[in-house]
Design a protein around this motif. Structure first.
Motif, PDB file in Angstrom:
ATOM      1  N   ARG A 152       5.639   6.720   2.995  1.00  0.00           N
ATOM      2  CA  ARG A 152       4.282   6.172   2.929  1.00  0.00           C
ATOM      3  C   ARG A 152       3.323   6.971   3.799  1.00  0.00           C
ATOM      4  O   ARG A 152       2.279   6.480   4.219  1.00  0.00           O
ATOM      5  CB  ARG A 152       4.298   4.699   3.347  1.00  0.00           C
ATOM      6  CG  ARG A 152       5.207   3.842   2.468  1.00  0.00           C
ATOM      7  CD  ARG A 152       5.246   2.417   2.946  1.00  0.00           C
ATOM      8  NE  ARG A 152       3.963   1.748   2.766  1.00  0.00           N
ATOM      9  CZ  ARG A 152       3.648   0.586   3.325  1.00  0.00           C
ATOM     10  NH1 ARG A 152       4.531  -0.033   4.111  1.00  0.00           N
ATOM     11  NH2 ARG A 152       2.470   0.040   3.110  1.00  0.00           N
ATOM     12  N   ASN A 195      -8.844   2.952   8.557  1.00  0.00           N
ATOM     13  CA  ASN A 195      -8.264   2.594   7.260  1.00  0.00           C
ATOM     14  C   ASN A 195      -6.818   3.061   7.146  1.00  0.00           C
ATOM     15  O   ASN A 195      -6.031   2.503   6.373  1.00  0.00           O
ATOM     16  CB  ASN A 195      -9.086   3.216   6.132  1.00  0.00           C
ATOM     17  CG  ASN A 195     -10.501   2.676   6.079  1.00  0.00           C
ATOM     18  OD1 ASN A 195     -10.699   1.465   6.080  1.00  0.00           O
ATOM     19  ND2 ASN A 195     -11.478   3.559   6.054  1.00  0.00           N
ATOM     20  N   TYR A 196      -6.475   4.100   7.897  1.00  0.00           N
ATOM     21  CA  TYR A 196      -5.109   4.645   7.921  1.00  0.00           C
ATOM     22  C   TYR A 196      -4.742   4.949   9.368  1.00  0.00           C
ATOM     23  O   TYR A 196      -5.617   5.160  10.219  1.00  0.00           O
ATOM     24  CB  TYR A 196      -5.014   5.933   7.093  1.00  0.00           C
ATOM     25  CG  TYR A 196      -5.373   5.754   5.643  1.00  0.00           C
ATOM     26  CD1 TYR A 196      -4.409   5.405   4.697  1.00  0.00           C
ATOM     27  CD2 TYR A 196      -6.691   5.910   5.210  1.00  0.00           C
ATOM     28  CE1 TYR A 196      -4.739   5.220   3.362  1.00  0.00           C
ATOM     29  CE2 TYR A 196      -7.032   5.731   3.875  1.00  0.00           C
ATOM     30  CZ  TYR A 196      -6.053   5.385   2.964  1.00  0.00           C
ATOM     31  OH  TYR A 196      -6.389   5.195   1.642  1.00  0.00           O
ATOM     32  N   ARG A 233       0.830  -1.195   0.000  1.00  0.00           N
ATOM     33  CA  ARG A 233       0.000   0.000   0.000  1.00  0.00           C
ATOM     34  C   ARG A 233       0.868   1.250   0.000  1.00  0.00           C
ATOM     35  O   ARG A 233       1.800   1.359   0.791  1.00  0.00           O
ATOM     36  CB  ARG A 233      -0.890  -0.015   1.242  1.00  0.00           C
ATOM     37  CG  ARG A 233      -2.034   0.972   1.213  1.00  0.00           C
ATOM     38  CD  ARG A 233      -2.856   0.799   2.481  1.00  0.00           C
ATOM     39  NE  ARG A 233      -4.067   1.587   2.444  1.00  0.00           N
ATOM     40  CZ  ARG A 233      -4.925   1.652   3.461  1.00  0.00           C
ATOM     41  NH1 ARG A 233      -4.670   0.980   4.574  1.00  0.00           N
ATOM     42  NH2 ARG A 233      -6.011   2.392   3.362  1.00  0.00           N
ATOM     43  N   LEU A 274     -11.651   8.183   7.482  1.00  0.00           N
ATOM     44  CA  LEU A 274     -10.271   7.715   7.362  1.00  0.00           C
ATOM     45  C   LEU A 274      -9.816   6.839   8.526  1.00  0.00           C
ATOM     46  O   LEU A 274      -8.954   5.969   8.359  1.00  0.00           O
ATOM     47  CB  LEU A 274      -9.327   8.916   7.242  1.00  0.00           C
ATOM     48  CG  LEU A 274      -9.519   9.803   6.006  1.00  0.00           C
ATOM     49  CD1 LEU A 274      -8.629  11.034   6.102  1.00  0.00           C
ATOM     50  CD2 LEU A 274      -9.242   9.024   4.726  1.00  0.00           C
ATOM     51  N   GLY A 325       3.668   4.117  11.673  1.00  0.00           N
ATOM     52  CA  GLY A 325       3.395   3.788  10.277  1.00  0.00           C
ATOM     53  C   GLY A 325       4.608   3.235   9.558  1.00  0.00           C
ATOM     54  O   GLY A 325       5.556   2.740  10.165  1.00  0.00           O
ATOM     55  N   LEU A 382       0.091   4.426   0.741  1.00  0.00           N
ATOM     56  CA  LEU A 382      -0.130   5.338   1.864  1.00  0.00           C
ATOM     57  C   LEU A 382      -0.637   4.564   3.070  1.00  0.00           C
ATOM     58  O   LEU A 382      -1.619   3.835   2.982  1.00  0.00           O
ATOM     59  CB  LEU A 382      -1.142   6.414   1.464  1.00  0.00           C
ATOM     60  CG  LEU A 382      -1.384   7.551   2.471  1.00  0.00           C
ATOM     61  CD1 LEU A 382      -0.138   8.416   2.629  1.00  0.00           C
ATOM     62  CD2 LEU A 382      -2.565   8.407   2.014  1.00  0.00           C
ATOM     63  N   THR A 383       0.049   4.713   4.205  1.00  0.00           N
ATOM     64  CA  THR A 383      -0.378   4.035   5.432  1.00  0.00           C
ATOM     65  C   THR A 383      -0.731   5.007   6.553  1.00  0.00           C
ATOM     66  O   THR A 383      -1.526   4.683   7.430  1.00  0.00           O
ATOM     67  CB  THR A 383       0.723   3.094   5.958  1.00  0.00           C
ATOM     68  OG1 THR A 383       1.885   3.868   6.316  1.00  0.00           O
ATOM     69  CG2 THR A 383       1.105   2.054   4.920  1.00  0.00           C
ATOM     70  N   THR A 384      -0.127   6.204   6.521  1.00  0.00           N
ATOM     71  CA  THR A 384      -0.218   7.116   7.654  1.00  0.00           C
ATOM     72  C   THR A 384      -0.573   8.528   7.181  1.00  0.00           C
ATOM     73  O   THR A 384      -0.019   9.004   6.186  1.00  0.00           O
ATOM     74  CB  THR A 384       1.131   7.167   8.408  1.00  0.00           C
ATOM     75  OG1 THR A 384       1.582   5.836   8.661  1.00  0.00           O
ATOM     76  CG2 THR A 384       0.996   7.919   9.712  1.00  0.00           C
TER      77      THR A 384
END
Length: 234
Positions: A172, A118-119, A4, A115, A167, A6-8
């Motif tokens: 990311r 999910n993050y 993925r 959000l 994260g 984007l994580t944070t």
């Protein structure tokens, strides 16, 4: 499996999640009125800004430093003749600023709700610890965040440290805020995405040019548009 991108997501607080600068402006207006018999309001405001610049390295960001800068400016404007009653009034308006109710900005709650989970969401704000903790508690937004970082300043190393700890690292991560100087430019330098959400009032000392050529720079009109930006990243 594809990793993925984007994580944070980091969020600034003042003037990104809730109103802040407008209360400073109102307090500054009260301050200039207190000293109206000694100088024009423009002269007083200019002197206050210079005092704030000088004092940042001593007091940092926040209301307490602002109040001390008002007192210093009053002494300078009156050439040391400021009445003690005026000093007392300056302390009063500084305390009023510390006690002002939190006003959450539009689209904040629904965006964080969408959000969260999910993050990894991180609140990254600078200023006085006591005041920032108070505003977060009063905002009712604390439960959306996986971590809260109240820092003395924001630079590239700040974001590298926080996003490495929370994260998958800065590459990311995304930083969202209203200050190009504090929220966006240093986050981009750290390798993160930077999403600029302009506020109609931004402190003069936070103004820099938009990094429009940076590939990870984004600009939105309000926080409600953030999810669209994230979705386009995949």
């Amino acid at each position: 499996m594809t990793q993925r991108l984007l994580t944070t997501i980091g969020f600034d607080a003042d003037d990104t999640l809730w109103q802040n600068e407008q209360f400073y402006r109102l307090t500054e207006q009260q301050f200039t009125e207190l000293l109206a018999e000694y100088a024009e309001s423009e002269t007083i405001s200019r002197g206050l800004l210079e005092a704030e610049k000088r004092n940042l390295r001593h007091y940092g960001f926040g209301i307490k430093g602002f109040t001390l800068s008002m007192i210093e400016t009053a002494i300078e404007i009156t050439q040391g003749e400021v009445p003690t009653t005026v000093i007392a009034q300056i302390l009063d308006i500084g305390r009023d600023l510390l006690a002002h109710p939190v006003e959450t900005l539009p689209h904040v709650r629904e965006t964080l709700e969408a959000l969260a989970g999910n993050y990894l969401l991180v609140l990254i704000t600078k200023g006085d610890l006591f005041d920032q903790e108070r505003k977060l508690a009063q905002s009712g937004l604390g439960d959306f965040f996986d971590a809260v970082e109240i820092v003395s300043d924001k630079n590239a190393s700040t974001y590298r440290r926080i996003f490495a700890k929370v994260g998958g690292g800065p590459e990311r991560a995304m930083m969202v805020g209203n200050s190009l100087k504090s929220d966006i430019v240093p986050a981009l330098a750290a390798g993160s995405f930077g999403v600029f959400v302009p506020h109609e009032l931004t402190w003069t000392l936070e103004h820099v040019e938009e990094p429009t050529e940076a590939p990870r720079f984004r600009k939105i009109g309000h926080l409600g548009e953030l999810r669209g930006v994230i979705e386009k990243l995949g």
